[in-house]
Design an enzyme around this catalytic site. Structure first.
Site, PDB file in Angstrom:
ATOM      1  N   CYS A 105      49.016  25.697 -32.006  1.00 34.77           N
ATOM      2  CA  CYS A 105      48.207  24.561 -32.487  1.00 34.77           C
ATOM      3  C   CYS A 105      46.761  24.987 -32.696  1.00 34.77           C
ATOM      4  O   CYS A 105      45.827  24.206 -32.458  1.00 34.77           O
ATOM      5  CB  CYS A 105      48.274  23.364 -31.540  1.00 34.77           C
ATOM      6  SG  CYS A 105      49.910  22.679 -31.402  1.00 34.77           S
TER       7      CYS A 105
ATOM      8  N   GLN B 136      41.735  22.741 -21.272  1.00 30.71           N
ATOM      9  CA  GLN B 136      42.130  23.994 -20.618  1.00 30.71           C
ATOM     10  C   GLN B 136      41.178  24.386 -19.496  1.00 30.71           C
ATOM     11  O   GLN B 136      41.410  25.407 -18.843  1.00 30.71           O
ATOM     12  CB  GLN B 136      42.199  25.133 -21.648  1.00 30.71           C
ATOM     13  CG  GLN B 136      43.243  24.949 -22.732  1.00 30.71           C
ATOM     14  CD  GLN B 136      44.672  25.100 -22.220  1.00 30.71           C
ATOM     15  OE1 GLN B 136      44.915  25.594 -21.117  1.00 30.71           O
ATOM     16  NE2 GLN B 136      45.630  24.657 -23.016  1.00 30.71           N
TER      17      GLN B 136
ATOM     18  N   LYS C  96      48.644  19.199 -18.013  1.00 36.25           N
ATOM     19  CA  LYS C  96      48.249  20.606 -17.830  1.00 36.25           C
ATOM     20  C   LYS C  96      47.628  20.839 -16.455  1.00 36.25           C
ATOM     21  O   LYS C  96      47.200  21.939 -16.140  1.00 36.25           O
ATOM     22  CB  LYS C  96      47.248  21.026 -18.912  1.00 36.25           C
ATOM     23  CG  LYS C  96      47.843  21.026 -20.328  1.00 36.25           C
ATOM     24  CD  LYS C  96      46.845  21.585 -21.313  1.00 36.25           C
ATOM     25  CE  LYS C  96      47.141  21.226 -22.748  1.00 36.25           C
ATOM     26  NZ  LYS C  96      48.336  21.833 -23.310  1.00 36.25           N
TER      27      LYS C  96
ATOM     28  N   ASP D   8      35.989  19.554 -25.262  1.00 38.78           N
ATOM     29  CA  ASP D   8      37.429  19.471 -25.057  1.00 38.78           C
ATOM     30  C   ASP D   8      37.761  20.352 -23.851  1.00 38.78           C
ATOM     31  O   ASP D   8      37.809  21.584 -23.957  1.00 38.78           O
ATOM     32  CB  ASP D   8      38.152  19.949 -26.322  1.00 38.78           C
ATOM     33  CG  ASP D   8      39.664  20.022 -26.120  1.00 38.78           C
ATOM     34  OD1 ASP D   8      40.141  19.691 -25.018  1.00 38.78           O
ATOM     35  OD2 ASP D   8      40.356  20.430 -27.079  1.00 38.78           O
TER      36      ASP D   8
ATOM     37  N   HIS E 161      41.689  23.743 -30.881  1.00 38.45           N
ATOM     38  CA  HIS E 161      43.069  23.244 -30.971  1.00 38.45           C
ATOM     39  C   HIS E 161      43.108  22.229 -32.120  1.00 38.45           C
ATOM     40  O   HIS E 161      42.104  21.569 -32.387  1.00 38.45           O
ATOM     41  CB  HIS E 161      43.401  22.561 -29.633  1.00 38.45           C
ATOM     42  CG  HIS E 161      44.825  22.148 -29.465  1.00 38.45           C
ATOM     43  ND1 HIS E 161      45.340  21.007 -30.037  1.00 38.45           N
ATOM     44  CD2 HIS E 161      45.842  22.705 -28.761  1.00 38.45           C
ATOM     45  CE1 HIS E 161      46.609  20.876 -29.685  1.00 38.45           C
ATOM     46  NE2 HIS E 161      46.942  21.904 -28.920  1.00 38.45           N
TER      47      HIS E 161
HETATM   48  C1  LIG Z   1      42.280  23.059 -25.940  1.00 44.62           C
HETATM   49  C2  LIG Z   1      43.272  21.952 -26.132  1.00 44.62           C
HETATM   50  N1  LIG Z   1      42.863  20.790 -26.644  1.00 44.62           N
HETATM   51  C3  LIG Z   1      43.692  19.768 -26.811  1.00 44.62           C
HETATM   52  C4  LIG Z   1      45.014  19.868 -26.472  1.00 44.62           C
HETATM   53  C5  LIG Z   1      45.906  18.698 -26.693  1.00 44.62           C
HETATM   54  O1  LIG Z   1      46.472  18.249 -25.491  1.00 44.62           O
HETATM   55  P1  LIG Z   1      47.528  17.085 -25.549  1.00 44.62           P
HETATM   56  O2  LIG Z   1      48.650  17.580 -26.428  1.00 44.62           O
HETATM   57  O3  LIG Z   1      47.967  16.877 -24.150  1.00 44.62           O
HETATM   58  O4  LIG Z   1      46.848  15.923 -26.157  1.00 44.62           O
HETATM   59  C6  LIG Z   1      45.501  21.064 -25.955  1.00 44.62           C
HETATM   60  C7  LIG Z   1      46.923  21.249 -25.650  1.00 44.62           C
HETATM   61  O5  LIG Z   1      47.452  22.336 -25.682  1.00 44.62           O
HETATM   62  C8  LIG Z   1      44.593  22.129 -25.758  1.00 44.62           C
HETATM   63  O6  LIG Z   1      44.993  23.293 -25.257  1.00 44.62           O
END
Ligand SMILES: Cc1ncc(COP(=O)(O)O)c(C=O)c1O
Length: 434
Positions: free
Chosen positions: A392, A229, A252, A226, A149
């Site tokens: 993203c 998900q 999420k 990270d 992401h």
């Molecule tokens: C894999 C992953 N990392 C990071 C994020 C970023 O999350 P946030 O926008 O809540 O900071 C997301 C959000 O879609 C994500 O799917």
């Protein structure tokens, strides 16, 4: 009890924990809504999940009855708010099996949590007395992957720019898996940190981390996962995963927006310099200089998202009550069902693993030459909410040679009937654009 048909090819275990999906759905007021004259079919939980009444009630109750600032007031309301805030931290620590409550740092979201670690590196690099594990400069390397992401790409690009370090990455295979074939050349004694997505938000791939962790340990680097998900969808045990940091985001996982988590090994957090300065993160302040509180307070400058943290604690209670193994299994069955069902749609191409193994319930696809925005619009007119765009994760779209993808993603409240509605909607799209 609502049960779903087990798709062909799925092992049938007797001891799999199950839950009543219809009863779970009744906890989510929004699922009773209609959209454009159709029952809501929400297939965008990878973007943000819905919130059950149990979480909404705790959020409202906190503001209605216990509102006060935390960690600074001796009065009754201040004490209640502090206890609720710290109680939420303890629930979250237990949820991920953190060895200590003090290893849980509240942030605004995953993005902020990753940036916090990245800025700790460059701040450490300015201090001659900083722990060498955080000092980074020319000749040092940061390793990510092509399936990240943007939240796990841009902070490291910026860190590389600030310090002169080099950014490198794992490629992605044609099947949407992490290509680990170059592991030993990619992760070397020059590597300071490997920051890797646990489950891809666009391909659905769940990365097996054991080999990478072993290599990271061999070369003395640090590992950040990270888990934005994965923590919402499967059991997480930070001791088992053996990473140095994990990050996840409340919205999420049935929690509110504005709250996320950085978990870090206690001794590493203790060695990390602060990032944001301000109230609540200090030990003492004089006009010339300040000293800093121990973690987690060191990394929580200013008034934190108090009610949001408390409500995230309620979300963790809710998910724990259902059982993370049961949720994981429910989504595995849904994924198998959806992969089978989507395979019946002519012209549909799935990006990422097309088997329900080593992947979660997030499926991105293209429908012939129809632009994903058109797909999304027709589906929306039928009440079916999917996400379209680059998610993203632009480098993944580039990797697969498309400007955008359509993505359906599932959660504990998703049913096979909703997947049927998606497939029927896609047939409509084909008719409109044929
Ligand atoms: C894999 C992953 N990392 C990071 C994020 C970023 O999350 P946030 O926008 O809540 O900071 C997301 C959000 O879609 C994500 O799917």
């Amino acid at each position: 009890m609502t049960s779903i048909a087990i798709p062909s090819g799925m092992p049938q275990y007797d001891d799999v924990p199950r839950f009543d999906v219809a009863r779970v759905r009744a906890d989510f007021p929004i699922l009773d809504r209609e959209v454009n004259g159709h029952p809501l079919v929400y297939l965008d939980s990878a973007n943000t999940s819905h919130k059950p009444r149990q979480v909404l009630d705790v959020l409202a109750e906190h503001y209605a009855m216990h509102n006060a600032n935390v960690s600074r007031s001796v009065h009754t309301l201040g004490t209640e708010a502090t206890e609720a805030y710290e109680g939420a931290r303890a629930k979250i620590a237990a949820f991920i099996n953190a060895p200590s409550v003090d290893e849980v740092v509240f942030t605004k979201n995953s993005t902020e949590a990753i940036n916090l670690v990245a800025y700790a590196f460059s701040n450490a690099s300015l201090r001659p007395d900083a722990d060498p594990r955080f000092r980074i400069g020319p000749g040092d390397e940061i390793v990510i992957s092509e399936m990240e992401h943007h939240s796990n790409i841009v902070p490291w690009q910026l860190l590389a720019e600030r310090t002169g370090a080099t950014l490198r990455w794992f490629p992605v295979t044609d099947h949407g898996r992490l290509d680990e074939s170059g592991l030993d050349d990619l992760v070397t004694e020059r590597t300071k940190i490997v920051s890797l997505v646990h489950m891809s938000n666009i391909l659905g791939t769940v990365n097996a981390t054991a080999r990478i962790t072993q290599r990271v340990r061999e070369v003395g680097a640090l590992l950040l996962l990270d888990c934005s998900q994965s923590v919402p969808h499967m059991p997480m045990d930070v001791v088992d995963y053996d990473a140095d940091f994990i990050v996840f985001t409340g919205h999420k996982m049935c929690g509110p927006t504005g709250i996320g988590v950085l978990w870090g090994r206690g001794e590493l957090l203790a060695a990390m310099p602060p990032v944001l300065g301000g109230g609540s993160m200090i030990e003492t302040v004089s006009m010339a200089r300040s000293t800093f509180a121990a973690p987690p307070a060191r990394f929580e400058a200013g008034t934190p998202p108090i009610a949001e943290a408390v409500a995230l604690g309620a979300a963790v209670d809710y998910l724990t009550g259902i059982g993370m193994r049961a949720i994981q299994w429910h989504e595995k069955e849904l994924t198998a069902y959806a992969l089978d069902a989507l395979a019946t749609v002519p012209g549909l191409r799935i990006f990422g693993p097309n088997v329900p193994v080593g992947r979660g319930g997030t499926i991105s696809f293209a429908l012939g030459d129809v632009h994903p925005h058109d797909v999304g619009q027709v589906l929306d007119s039928l009440g079916v909410q999917v996400r379209v765009g680059h998610h993203c994760a632009k480098p993944v779209c580039t990797r697969f040679g498309v400007p955008a993808m359509t993505r359906a993603s599932f959660y504990l409240y998703t049913t096979t009937e909703e997947i049927d509605a998606l497939v029927a909607g896609l047939e409509q799209v084909r008719k409109v654009f044929d």
